[in-house]
Design a protein around this motif. Structure first.
Motif: not given
Length: 222
Positions: A6-33
């Motif tokens: 995925v690409e998240l808009p940030i101003g005039e640029d973007t942040l790149s990410g890898d999104l994985v969502v299992p079918g039964a997921a109730g929570t998504v965990v966002l990683f901050a490196h």
């Protein structure tokens, strides 16, 4: 299972990410490196894989644009800018709430090193969306005044041999009003490279976030 870059808009640029969502997921965990790292961090990717197998969604996100990454590699100008990194995480939390695949999911934050401070700052700014936070070898002390504003339960995982960081985590914990726990991985250093150490981190993390779908993450301080 949804798995996409995925690409998240940030101003005039973007942040790149890898999104994985299992079918039964109730929570998504966002990683901050952590400082100088990216979504390709082998340690965080290993933990993300464990979370996915546990039925949790994950978003591994680069908090710097490509141009910023190039500048940071030369000058380290951005990696310690915790307020800016915290704002980027807030943007990502809001983005997750706007996407059909993740809008219904509760959000957890996982931060490593300086990313832990950024995660706590974001949790303080989005208490209605962020339901739990995990810090791995983190520097929660760098979150400053935001520590007292966090409402989500916080798990701080620290290696038993990482004495300086362990003391900084204890000092930060004393400033938290939210439920929290410090989990010490015996015999582990800062990077959890010892046999079985990263696996223990992954299981502690999964257990903390899994409780989001039950009675709430974590327990009282202990």
């Amino acid at each position: 299972m949804l798995s996409e870059q995925v690409e998240l808009p940030i101003g005039e640029d973007t942040l790149s990410g890898d999104l994985v969502v299992p079918g039964a997921a109730g929570t998504v965990v966002l990683f901050a490196h952590g400082s100088g790292s990216s979504r390709h961090s082998p340690r965080n990717r290993a933990i993300a894989g464990h979370l996915q197998r546990s039925g949790l969604g994950t978003l591994l996100l680069d908090l710097l644009t490509r141009q910023e990454e190039r500048a940071d590699a030369l000058s380290a100008a951005y990696r310690f800018d915790v307020p800016m990194l915290g704002r980027r995480l807030v943007t990502a939390v809001d983005w997750l709430g706007s996407q059909p695949a993740t809008a219904r999911l509760t959000v957890g934050l996982f931060g490593a090193s300086t990313g832990a401070a950024a995660a706590l700052r974001a949790a303080a700014r989005r208490p209605e969306r962020v339901r739990a936070v995990v810090s791995r070898g983190g520097r929660p002390d760098l979150a400053g005044a935001s520590l007292g504003q966090v409402r989500a339960p916080v798990l701080m995982i620290v290696g038993g041999l990482d004495g300086t960081v362990l003391e900084l985590n204890r000092q930060a914990a004393a400033r938290l009003a939210a439920p929290h726990r410090i989990a010490v991985v015996a015999g582990a250093g800062h990077l959890f490279e010892e046999l079985g150490a990263l696996e223990e981190v992954a299981e502690l993390t999964a257990a903390w976030f899994r409780e989001l779908n039950g009675t709430g993450a974590g327990n009282a301080p202990g």
